[in-house]
Scaffold this motif. Structure first.
Motif, PDB file in Angstrom:
ATOM      1  N   THR A 225       0.838  -1.200   0.000  1.00 38.69           N
ATOM      2  CA  THR A 225       0.000   0.000   0.000  1.00 38.69           C
ATOM      3  C   THR A 225       0.879   1.259   0.000  1.00 38.69           C
TER       4      THR A 225
ATOM      5  N   GLN B 126      -8.992  -5.598  -4.795  1.00 33.22           N
ATOM      6  CA  GLN B 126     -10.212  -5.025  -4.204  1.00 33.22           C
ATOM      7  C   GLN B 126     -10.502  -5.645  -2.838  1.00 33.22           C
TER       8      GLN B 126
ATOM      9  N   ARG C 189      -8.123  -4.350  -0.169  1.00 28.97           N
ATOM     10  CA  ARG C 189      -8.494  -2.998   0.301  1.00 28.97           C
ATOM     11  C   ARG C 189      -9.575  -3.102   1.374  1.00 28.97           C
ATOM     12  N   GLU C 190     -10.569  -3.969   1.121  1.00 33.47           N
ATOM     13  CA  GLU C 190     -11.677  -4.116   2.083  1.00 33.47           C
ATOM     14  C   GLU C 190     -11.164  -4.694   3.403  1.00 33.47           C
TER      15      GLU C 190
ATOM     16  N   GLU D 126      -7.342   6.414   3.916  1.00 31.92           N
ATOM     17  CA  GLU D 126      -7.492   5.932   2.542  1.00 31.92           C
ATOM     18  C   GLU D 126      -6.423   4.879   2.252  1.00 31.92           C
ATOM     19  N   ILE D 127      -6.677   4.059   1.256  1.00 32.41           N
ATOM     20  CA  ILE D 127      -5.713   2.999   0.923  1.00 32.41           C
ATOM     21  C   ILE D 127      -5.345   3.102  -0.547  1.00 32.41           C
TER      22      ILE D 127
ATOM     23  N   VAL E 162      -2.796   1.722  -3.503  1.00 36.01           N
ATOM     24  CA  VAL E 162      -1.986   0.517  -3.751  1.00 36.01           C
ATOM     25  C   VAL E 162      -0.808   0.900  -4.642  1.00 36.01           C
TER      26      VAL E 162
END
Ligand code: FAD
Length: 370
Positions: A220, A274, A277-278, A288-289, A291
């Protein structure tokens, strides 16, 4: 009689460690690598290292490896490893309790930790949903490419020849390593070709039961709280993470489908990115993330979950099949395979001749708690 000339195939963590060890102990050793140093899985690994193994042999190997990593402060960073089960996941909660008790009995610095205490110690970690967690204090992470380079340098200093960009095969009777420009004979050959080991040994007419499978990871962008988390494996969610250059390195578990080591998807799947991230949003709650990069790599499975480390035929050795735990065990297993090549004892449980190579088997999980 001790072999005086040894060829090692594959410059991953295992191959370079064995090469350095062999050279240090006086063998005339040549390392062949088809690409560059750490071109295989070692250059794609997360570098998570711990001694949290519930089996005595595994625990000894991991403990010895950690001792060796600690001799390399430019490569290794100490950080506890936590693994947890979420509320409602009784199966994994019970497994973690049993594992931690067993590890404690083995003398490892491992204990259960209450979710509130875990939060007090690592305030970046969300622990509201944690039912059971265990902590291994003897743990840390290593920069994997750096480790391979340091070991290769040690090998060179002790007289080893390292030939990169040199794919080789194996011939037996007599034992030879044919490359494009030469065919040299050796007293002993160690195949440490990672996911390619089966193909390399096929060229010698020797079959091993090994299946490569794909795993994925990402890094990240910086997350302010990443320095206040441990290394962590969420056993319920089947993902792990560790701090990495101000952000996190996050990876998933086992993909139970065999991959072809010559043709596989090197990029991470969009679905993995995805989902990750979750997961991080729930476990770390960053603002916020972003990548920075995401990738896939290959791990290797065997029929019983144990690696194949030892002599296959007179003078022909193998070290592979690590189920996603090869990097953390490389320092000790590099020593042990060197012992065996030089006429000493190997690790009996990992004897590669315990199979005949024709077995059919399913890929079993490395990290996951079943
Ligand atoms: C995303 C990911 C995360 C991981 N995280 C961890 C972790 O946190 N901790 C951990 O312990 N393990 C982890 N692993 C597993 C770890 O990467 C492997 O177990 C370990 O790197 C295996 O090392 P190796 O030396 O056996 O193989 P490799 O590093 O794959 O080295 C084999 C080498 O052989 C070379 N080669 C192949 N064929 C030939 C040929 N014909 N001639 C010459 N050379 C050849 C290859 O180019 C390669 O460089 C992870 C793996 C991945 C993919």
């Amino acid at each position: 009689m001790e072999p005086s000339t040894v060829a090692v195939v594959g410059a991953g963590a295992i191959g370079v460690t064995a090469t350095a060890e062999l050279a240090t102990r006086g063998a005339d050793v040549t390392l062949y690598e088809r690409g560059s140093l750490a071109a295989g899985s070692s250059g794609r690994a997360a570098g998570v290292c711990y001694d949290a193994f519930a089996d005595r042999t595994d625990a000894r190997i991991a403990t010895r490896s950690l001792e060796r990593f600690r001799e390399l402060p430019s490569v290794f960073t100490e950080l506890p490893y936590v693994w947890l089960a979420r509320s409602g996941d009784e199966k994994r909660a019970t497994a973690i309790r049993t594992q931690s008790r067993r590890m404690h009995e083995l003398g490892l610095d491992v204990s259960l930790v209450a979710p509130d205490d875990l939060y007090d110690r690592f305030p970046g970690l969300v622990t509201d949903d944690v039912a059971v967690a265990a902590i291994a204090h003897g743990a840390g992470y290593a920069e994997t490419e750096n480790y391979v380079e340091v070991m290769a340098e040690r090998a060179r200093k002790n007289g080893a020849a390292i030939r990169t960009e040199t794919p080789v095969e194996i011939a037996t009777d007599p034992l030879q390593v044919p490359a494009a420009d030469e065919k040299r004979s050796f007293d002993a050959v160690l195949v440490a070709g990672g996911a390619h080991s089966k193909h390399i040994l096929d060229t010698a007419g020797v079959s091993i039961p090994l299946k490569p499978y794909r795993v994925q990871a990402l890094v990240t962008d910086p997350i302010p709280t990443s320095e206040t988390v441990p290394m962590c494996f969420d056993a319920t969610g089947n993902y792990y993470f560790r701090p990495h250059t101000g952000g996190l390195l996050v990876g998933d578990g086992t993909e139970r489908v065999e991959s072809d080591p010559e043709h596989w998807q090197r990029d991470a799947d969009e679905e993995f990115v995805q989902q990750t991230r979750e997961r991080i949003a729930e476990r770390i709650r960053p603002d916020e993330i972003g990548v920075r990069k995401a990738w896939a790599g290959l791990c290797t499975a065997t029929p019983d979950g144990d690696p194949l480390v030892g002599e296959l035929r007179s003078g022909l050795f193998v070290a592979t099949g690590f189920h996603g735990h090869g990097f953390m065990r490389a320092p000790a297993l590099g020593e042990r395979i060197t012992d065996e090549i030089l006429g000493g004892d190997g690790v009996r449980r990992f004897d590669p001749t315990r199979f005949d190579g024709t077995e059919t088997f399913e890929i079993v999980a490395g990290m996951d708690i079943e």
